[in-house]
Design a protein around this motif. Structure first.
Motif, PDB file in Angstrom:
ATOM      1  N   VAL A  41     -65.908 -29.104 -29.869  1.00  0.00           N
ATOM      2  CA  VAL A  41     -64.816 -29.121 -28.898  1.00  0.00           C
ATOM      3  C   VAL A  41     -65.071 -27.943 -27.966  1.00  0.00           C
ATOM      4  CG1 VAL A  41     -62.340 -28.875 -28.531  1.00  0.00           C
ATOM      5  CG2 VAL A  41     -63.189 -30.171 -30.499  1.00  0.00           C
ATOM      6  N   VAL A  42     -65.057 -28.207 -26.672  1.00  0.00           N
ATOM      7  CA  VAL A  42     -65.299 -27.169 -25.675  1.00  0.00           C
ATOM      8  C   VAL A  42     -64.054 -27.044 -24.814  1.00  0.00           C
ATOM      9  CG1 VAL A  42     -66.754 -26.399 -23.765  1.00  0.00           C
ATOM     10  CG2 VAL A  42     -67.760 -27.739 -25.644  1.00  0.00           C
ATOM     11  N   HIS A  43     -63.463 -25.854 -24.817  1.00  0.00           N
ATOM     12  CA  HIS A  43     -62.336 -25.572 -23.926  1.00  0.00           C
ATOM     13  C   HIS A  43     -62.867 -24.770 -22.744  1.00  0.00           C
ATOM     14  CE1 HIS A  43     -59.994 -26.365 -27.655  1.00  0.00           C
ATOM     15  NE2 HIS A  43     -59.261 -27.009 -26.767  1.00  0.00           N
ATOM     16  N   ALA A  44     -62.392 -25.115 -21.561  1.00  0.00           N
ATOM     17  CA  ALA A  44     -62.855 -24.431 -20.354  1.00  0.00           C
ATOM     18  C   ALA A  44     -61.680 -24.187 -19.421  1.00  0.00           C
ATOM     19  CB  ALA A  44     -63.917 -25.270 -19.642  1.00  0.00           C
ATOM     20  N   ARG A  45     -61.457 -22.920 -19.108  1.00  0.00           N
ATOM     21  CA  ARG A  45     -60.438 -22.556 -18.114  1.00  0.00           C
ATOM     22  C   ARG A  45     -61.136 -22.527 -16.760  1.00  0.00           C
ATOM     23  NH1 ARG A  45     -55.348 -20.340 -18.218  1.00  0.00           N
ATOM     24  NH2 ARG A  45     -55.468 -20.069 -20.465  1.00  0.00           N
ATOM     25  N   ILE A  53     -72.225 -36.878 -17.275  1.00  0.00           N
ATOM     26  CA  ILE A  53     -72.079 -36.048 -18.477  1.00  0.00           C
ATOM     27  C   ILE A  53     -71.276 -36.777 -19.555  1.00  0.00           C
ATOM     28  CG2 ILE A  53     -72.261 -33.897 -17.166  1.00  0.00           C
ATOM     29  CD1 ILE A  53     -69.275 -33.450 -17.593  1.00  0.00           C
ATOM     30  N   PHE A  54     -70.663 -37.916 -19.193  1.00  0.00           N
ATOM     31  CA  PHE A  54     -69.800 -38.671 -20.100  1.00  0.00           C
ATOM     32  C   PHE A  54     -70.542 -39.852 -20.714  1.00  0.00           C
ATOM     33  CE2 PHE A  54     -66.931 -36.435 -17.324  1.00  0.00           C
ATOM     34  CZ  PHE A  54     -65.949 -35.997 -18.197  1.00  0.00           C
ATOM     35  N   ASP A  55     -70.153 -40.199 -21.944  1.00  0.00           N
ATOM     36  CA  ASP A  55     -70.639 -41.419 -22.584  1.00  0.00           C
ATOM     37  C   ASP A  55     -70.208 -42.628 -21.759  1.00  0.00           C
ATOM     38  OD1 ASP A  55     -71.603 -39.963 -24.777  1.00  0.00           O
ATOM     39  OD2 ASP A  55     -69.792 -40.324 -25.973  1.00  0.00           O
ATOM     40  N   GLU A  56     -70.906 -43.754 -21.935  1.00  0.00           N
ATOM     41  CA  GLU A  56     -70.524 -44.999 -21.256  1.00  0.00           C
ATOM     42  C   GLU A  56     -69.074 -45.361 -21.529  1.00  0.00           C
ATOM     43  OE1 GLU A  56     -71.653 -47.290 -19.065  1.00  0.00           O
ATOM     44  OE2 GLU A  56     -73.467 -46.126 -18.779  1.00  0.00           O
ATOM     45  N   ASP A  57     -68.611 -45.151 -22.768  1.00  0.00           N
ATOM     46  CA  ASP A  57     -67.249 -45.532 -23.161  1.00  0.00           C
ATOM     47  C   ASP A  57     -66.318 -44.323 -23.306  1.00  0.00           C
ATOM     48  OD1 ASP A  57     -68.414 -44.462 -25.427  1.00  0.00           O
ATOM     49  OD2 ASP A  57     -67.671 -46.024 -26.777  1.00  0.00           O
ATOM     50  N   ALA A  58     -66.609 -43.268 -22.569  1.00  0.00           N
ATOM     51  CA  ALA A  58     -65.807 -42.035 -22.653  1.00  0.00           C
ATOM     52  C   ALA A  58     -64.399 -42.253 -22.111  1.00  0.00           C
ATOM     53  CB  ALA A  58     -66.490 -40.918 -21.871  1.00  0.00           C
ATOM     54  N   ASP A  59     -63.497 -41.377 -22.542  1.00  0.00           N
ATOM     55  CA  ASP A  59     -62.133 -41.333 -22.015  1.00  0.00           C
ATOM     56  C   ASP A  59     -61.942 -40.040 -21.241  1.00  0.00           C
ATOM     57  OD1 ASP A  59     -60.706 -43.704 -23.059  1.00  0.00           O
ATOM     58  OD2 ASP A  59     -61.244 -42.854 -25.003  1.00  0.00           O
ATOM     59  N   CYS A  90     -70.311 -35.921 -23.253  1.00  0.00           N
ATOM     60  CA  CYS A  90     -68.874 -35.836 -23.489  1.00  0.00           C
ATOM     61  C   CYS A  90     -68.321 -37.201 -23.874  1.00  0.00           C
ATOM     62  CB  CYS A  90     -68.188 -35.328 -22.225  1.00  0.00           C
ATOM     63  SG  CYS A  90     -66.438 -35.027 -22.442  1.00  0.00           S
ATOM     64  N   ALA A  91     -67.605 -37.239 -25.003  1.00  0.00           N
ATOM     65  CA  ALA A  91     -66.964 -38.472 -25.463  1.00  0.00           C
ATOM     66  C   ALA A  91     -65.557 -38.602 -24.902  1.00  0.00           C
ATOM     67  CB  ALA A  91     -66.909 -38.507 -26.987  1.00  0.00           C
ATOM     68  N   LEU A 125     -56.918 -26.107 -17.619  1.00  0.00           N
ATOM     69  CA  LEU A 125     -57.616 -25.969 -18.887  1.00  0.00           C
ATOM     70  C   LEU A 125     -58.126 -27.341 -19.289  1.00  0.00           C
ATOM     71  CD1 LEU A 125     -58.366 -24.036 -21.187  1.00  0.00           C
ATOM     72  CD2 LEU A 125     -56.192 -24.615 -22.247  1.00  0.00           C
ATOM     73  N   PHE A 126     -59.435 -27.436 -19.455  1.00  0.00           N
ATOM     74  CA  PHE A 126     -60.078 -28.664 -19.895  1.00  0.00           C
ATOM     75  C   PHE A 126     -60.371 -28.594 -21.379  1.00  0.00           C
ATOM     76  CE2 PHE A 126     -61.215 -29.827 -15.563  1.00  0.00           C
ATOM     77  CZ  PHE A 126     -61.383 -31.201 -15.640  1.00  0.00           C
ATOM     78  N   THR A 127     -60.258 -29.732 -22.035  1.00  0.00           N
ATOM     79  CA  THR A 127     -60.774 -29.905 -23.380  1.00  0.00           C
ATOM     80  C   THR A 127     -61.821 -31.004 -23.314  1.00  0.00           C
ATOM     81  OG1 THR A 127     -58.653 -29.296 -24.367  1.00  0.00           O
ATOM     82  CG2 THR A 127     -60.208 -30.472 -25.775  1.00  0.00           C
ATOM     83  N   PHE A 128     -63.046 -30.675 -23.690  1.00  0.00           N
ATOM     84  CA  PHE A 128     -64.147 -31.631 -23.750  1.00  0.00           C
ATOM     85  C   PHE A 128     -64.529 -31.819 -25.218  1.00  0.00           C
ATOM     86  CE2 PHE A 128     -64.786 -29.431 -19.672  1.00  0.00           C
ATOM     87  CZ  PHE A 128     -64.997 -30.484 -18.791  1.00  0.00           C
ATOM     88  N   VAL A 129     -64.591 -33.054 -25.678  1.00  0.00           N
ATOM     89  CA  VAL A 129     -65.134 -33.363 -26.999  1.00  0.00           C
ATOM     90  C   VAL A 129     -66.564 -33.826 -26.745  1.00  0.00           C
ATOM     91  CG1 VAL A 129     -64.945 -34.768 -29.075  1.00  0.00           C
ATOM     92  CG2 VAL A 129     -62.869 -34.004 -27.883  1.00  0.00           C
ATOM     93  N   VAL A 130     -67.530 -33.048 -27.245  1.00  0.00           N
ATOM     94  CA  VAL A 130     -68.930 -33.310 -26.925  1.00  0.00           C
ATOM     95  C   VAL A 130     -69.743 -33.556 -28.192  1.00  0.00           C
ATOM     96  CG1 VAL A 130     -68.783 -31.950 -24.796  1.00  0.00           C
ATOM     97  CG2 VAL A 130     -69.573 -30.855 -26.904  1.00  0.00           C
ATOM     98  N   HIS A 131     -70.870 -34.228 -28.000  1.00  0.00           N
ATOM     99  CA  HIS A 131     -71.764 -34.504 -29.127  1.00  0.00           C
ATOM    100  C   HIS A 131     -73.195 -34.531 -28.625  1.00  0.00           C
ATOM    101  CE1 HIS A 131     -72.385 -38.825 -28.057  1.00  0.00           C
ATOM    102  NE2 HIS A 131     -71.269 -38.582 -27.399  1.00  0.00           N
ATOM    103  N   ARG A 132     -74.107 -34.262 -29.549  1.00  0.00           N
ATOM    104  CA  ARG A 132     -75.524 -34.240 -29.202  1.00  0.00           C
ATOM    105  C   ARG A 132     -76.067 -35.674 -29.157  1.00  0.00           C
ATOM    106  NH1 ARG A 132     -78.692 -29.760 -30.449  1.00  0.00           N
ATOM    107  NH2 ARG A 132     -77.317 -29.329 -32.210  1.00  0.00           N
TER     108      ARG A 132
END
Length: 156
Positions: A85-89, A31-37, A124-125, A110-117
């Protein structure tokens, strides 16, 4: 195995949870980009998909091999048509016993996901996972160097 399609930003944490519960580090990392953090609850920071996969493969085999992760709430904040930005508890049970703790208790995070199409899918970036410590306001390091959650309102 079928997973929820990554066709909406709010599906990113859902697929994360599905992969976690199936001990599928490869799908979790996909679900993560190749260079995701990815920053975990104690501040370990992984800088690409391969490191995210390695860390989760180890964790799911040794630290969380009996665990169940449950998605409690998701909130999406669109930043543009293609970025959100997606927050998920989430709620974690069944962590592997360690250091004399025979039955680690459930945790909420609590997760914070920065996502893009990317085409028709969302990826997820960057992600950051934080433990929720009920009743606490911040962390401090005491005189022995131990990190402790504290509540200044309750302090004498």
């Amino acid at each position: 195995m079928t997973y929820t399609p990554l066709d909406r930003p709010e599906h990113v944490p859902r697929v994360f949870v599905e992969a976690w519960n199936r001990r599928d580090a490869r799908t979790l990392a996909a679900i993560f980009d190749e260079d995701a953090d990815f920053i975990n609850v104690v501040g370990l920071w992984w800088h690409d998909r391969a490191a995210i996969e390695r860390a989760h493969a180890y964790g799911l085999a040794h630290l969380f091999d009996r665990s169940t992760l449950r998605l409690l709430r998701v909130k999406v904040k669109p930043l543009s048509e293609d970025v959100a930005v997606v927050h998920a508890r989430m709620h974690l049970t069944g962590q592997t016993p360690v250091a004399g703790i025979a039955r680690p208790q459930p945790r909420t995070n609590l997760f914070t996901f920065v996502v893009h199409r990317v085409g028709e899918a969302w990826r997820c970036a960057a992600a950051h996972n934080t433990d929720v410590v009920p009743g606490m306001e911040t962390n401090v390091i005491d005189e022995t160097g131990r990190l402790r959650a504290v509540d200044y309102r309750a302090a004498p």
